[in-house]
Scaffold this active site. Sequence first.
Site, PDB file in Angstrom:
ATOM      1  N   ASP A  91      55.071 -19.310 -67.631  1.00  0.00           N
ATOM      2  CA  ASP A  91      55.929 -18.569 -66.725  1.00  0.00           C
ATOM      3  C   ASP A  91      55.457 -17.116 -66.785  1.00  0.00           C
ATOM      4  O   ASP A  91      54.780 -16.721 -67.745  1.00  0.00           O
ATOM      5  CB  ASP A  91      57.382 -18.705 -67.181  1.00  0.00           C
ATOM      6  N   ASP A 141      57.475 -13.764 -65.513  1.00  0.00           N
ATOM      7  CA  ASP A 141      58.473 -12.757 -65.869  1.00  0.00           C
ATOM      8  C   ASP A 141      59.324 -13.235 -67.045  1.00  0.00           C
ATOM      9  O   ASP A 141      59.930 -14.303 -66.989  1.00  0.00           O
ATOM     10  CB  ASP A 141      59.363 -12.457 -64.663  1.00  0.00           C
ATOM     11  N   SER A 157      58.497 -18.372 -60.597  1.00  0.00           N
ATOM     12  CA  SER A 157      59.504 -18.461 -59.536  1.00  0.00           C
ATOM     13  C   SER A 157      59.377 -17.306 -58.548  1.00  0.00           C
ATOM     14  O   SER A 157      60.110 -17.258 -57.557  1.00  0.00           O
ATOM     15  CB  SER A 157      60.912 -18.470 -60.135  1.00  0.00           C
ATOM     16  N   LYS A 191      61.970 -24.437 -59.959  1.00  0.00           N
ATOM     17  CA  LYS A 191      62.543 -24.791 -61.253  1.00  0.00           C
ATOM     18  C   LYS A 191      64.070 -24.815 -61.135  1.00  0.00           C
ATOM     19  O   LYS A 191      64.631 -23.989 -60.422  1.00  0.00           O
ATOM     20  CB  LYS A 191      62.122 -23.768 -62.310  1.00  0.00           C
ATOM     21  N   ASP A 194      60.755 -18.750 -70.912  1.00  0.00           N
ATOM     22  CA  ASP A 194      61.830 -17.952 -71.513  1.00  0.00           C
ATOM     23  C   ASP A 194      63.205 -18.342 -71.011  1.00  0.00           C
ATOM     24  O   ASP A 194      64.211 -17.895 -71.558  1.00  0.00           O
ATOM     25  CB  ASP A 194      61.612 -16.465 -71.219  1.00  0.00           C
TER      26      ASP A 194
END
Length: 222
Positions: free
Chosen positions: A15, A17, A108, A139, A164
């Site tokens: 991922d 961010d 995302s 997601k 995260d």
Amino acid sequence: MSHQVSTEAAALLFDNDGVIVSSIASVNRCWKIWAAHYGVPNADKVEIAHGTRAVEIMKNLAPDVDPVEGLKLIEDMEIADVADVEVLPGVRALLTSLPANRWAIVSSATHRLLVARLQAAKLPEPEWIVSADRVVNGKPHPEPYLLGAKLIQVAPEDCIVVEDAPSGVSAGKAAGCRVLGVLGTHNAEELRAASVDWVVASLEHVRAESVADGLKITFDTV
């Protein structure tokens, strides 16, 4: 109790961010301004579900807003607001240790926004990127991570997802990947509730080296 884990994987799917960079301050600022622009009640108190695509956030906040117009506005705002994007601990060392054909970013964010954040952080753009605008389902649906594994041409079960947010953990698990959780936007209990396999405090605690069939990954869990 902390302990060291050593395992192998064909590839790492990150991922962005909250794992590679942090742009939480920008996200919070921009969505409050966006909400106020469209007359969302209590716009100054709007809280965003981290790890969720903008299109889903818009549907929840202001379902009557034209999705094309609304998405372009928030994308333009966040691209313009990258001054305080920061690289998270351990990221540069880990990414530079990885062969180019052994990692991808699965985010995302839209492609334009993801690249803008990488450039602001002076990080390399990977060969493979799965952004919000490359998938039908975001997601926690498995589609983003299934596509990431497909692009690298490895089986999902041979990948380790690095996440995260619980929605990303759920997406990785649903895709059949193992998932390494990184603390920051969520605590260990929230990640474990999403069935994460391991949790580390940061990527400072993760090391990777090339082996015959991919990568040997060593990390210290919390």
